[in-house]
Design a protein around this motif. Sequence first.
Motif, PDB file in Angstrom:
ATOM      1  N   GLU A 199      -2.230 -10.897   9.078  1.00  0.00           N
ATOM      2  CA  GLU A 199      -2.672  -9.893   8.094  1.00  0.00           C
ATOM      3  C   GLU A 199      -3.567 -10.678   7.186  1.00  0.00           C
ATOM      4  N   PHE A 200      -3.696 -12.124   6.877  1.00  0.00           N
ATOM      5  CA  PHE A 200      -4.588 -12.569   5.997  1.00  0.00           C
ATOM      6  C   PHE A 200      -6.159 -12.737   6.539  1.00  0.00           C
ATOM      7  N   ALA A 201      -6.975 -11.864   6.145  1.00  0.00           N
ATOM      8  CA  ALA A 201      -8.271 -11.784   6.796  1.00  0.00           C
ATOM      9  C   ALA A 201      -9.231 -13.044   6.307  1.00  0.00           C
ATOM     10  N   PRO A 202     -10.078 -13.509   7.189  1.00  0.00           N
ATOM     11  CA  PRO A 202     -10.952 -14.427   7.056  1.00  0.00           C
ATOM     12  C   PRO A 202     -11.540 -14.299   5.533  1.00  0.00           C
ATOM     13  N   TYR A 203     -11.980 -15.295   4.808  1.00  0.00           N
ATOM     14  CA  TYR A 203     -12.367 -15.139   3.586  1.00  0.00           C
ATOM     15  C   TYR A 203     -13.343 -16.627   3.098  1.00  0.00           C
ATOM     16  N   ILE A 204     -14.257 -16.604   2.227  1.00  0.00           N
ATOM     17  CA  ILE A 204     -14.508 -17.777   1.837  1.00  0.00           C
ATOM     18  C   ILE A 204     -13.702 -18.099   0.137  1.00  0.00           C
ATOM     19  N   GLN A 205     -13.026 -19.461   0.502  1.00  0.00           N
ATOM     20  CA  GLN A 205     -12.336 -19.831  -0.647  1.00  0.00           C
ATOM     21  C   GLN A 205     -13.245 -20.662  -1.847  1.00  0.00           C
ATOM     22  N   ILE A 206     -13.242 -20.141  -2.927  1.00  0.00           N
ATOM     23  CA  ILE A 206     -13.834 -20.908  -4.067  1.00  0.00           C
ATOM     24  C   ILE A 206     -12.946 -21.780  -4.744  1.00  0.00           C
ATOM     25  N   TYR A 207     -13.559 -22.887  -4.987  1.00  0.00           N
ATOM     26  CA  TYR A 207     -12.873 -24.276  -5.744  1.00  0.00           C
ATOM     27  C   TYR A 207     -13.451 -24.321  -7.022  1.00  0.00           C
ATOM     28  N   PHE A 208     -12.560 -24.131  -8.212  1.00  0.00           N
ATOM     29  CA  PHE A 208     -13.074 -24.348  -9.532  1.00  0.00           C
ATOM     30  C   PHE A 208     -12.349 -25.696 -10.099  1.00  0.00           C
TER      31      PHE A 208
END
Length: 266
Positions: A199-208
Amino acid sequence: MAARPEGTPVWTDAMFTDVEGAKTFYGDVLGWTFGESSTEYGNYTQAYKNGKAVAAVVPPMPGQDGEPKSAWCLYFASPDVTVTAAKIRSAGGTVLMEPMQVGDFGSMCIAQDPTGAAFGIWQSGVHEGFELEGETGSYAWAEVFTREPATSDAFFTAVFGYASKKMKDEHVDYRVFDLGGEMPVLGRMKMTPEDFPPEFAPYIQIYFAVDNCDKAVEAAERLKGRKLFGPMDSPFGRFAAIIDPQGATFAVIDLKTTVGDMPEMV
């Protein structure tokens, strides 16, 4: 500031049903302060670190169907948002929000790669993007998380003209994109069933960037965020992924605390 090259990450924002709650959470975890909301532009509210713009938060648009899912959106620079939207379509992506002008700030569109990872395109006007990068409380890095790496790789290469190298590691499918120089602009990680439920859709993970990864995680958990993974050490820094109380995923990284040798890229 000179215009950033096409395909360079240039800005990030997120939509929250509870904007005040988001301001409290990110103010504590990342040390952000917030400007006045812009009523002319849907109460868009910029976040600042040391007086420099680093991100923005915004409530859902009136009349939006259903409960919107909170998520961080990464915007890539473009000299012409309409041309980039056409490239996105021809490469098999989907334009979710057609190109539109945002006053004299710039022009934007929202899109999705063929595997389902959403992102934005920004053609700068007076708003040129990040005023601070790679320093505490600001954008540091981003990665496309996808279950179909070959499809994603071909898409982003076609749209932005990236060159790329793959990490030489039989256990991890990880690629880094660059704009023909030595400076990388984006990573891509294959989502595995062990780490990501269906159920975890593809995404772009942003690092701060943060001064202390563990303390940032503790602050997030204190405010009802939760860890997705980490904290863990790496040659790039000590990092962790977090889901905020409204469901938006992001990561924090202490770029100064590095462990191990840099991986070989081929």
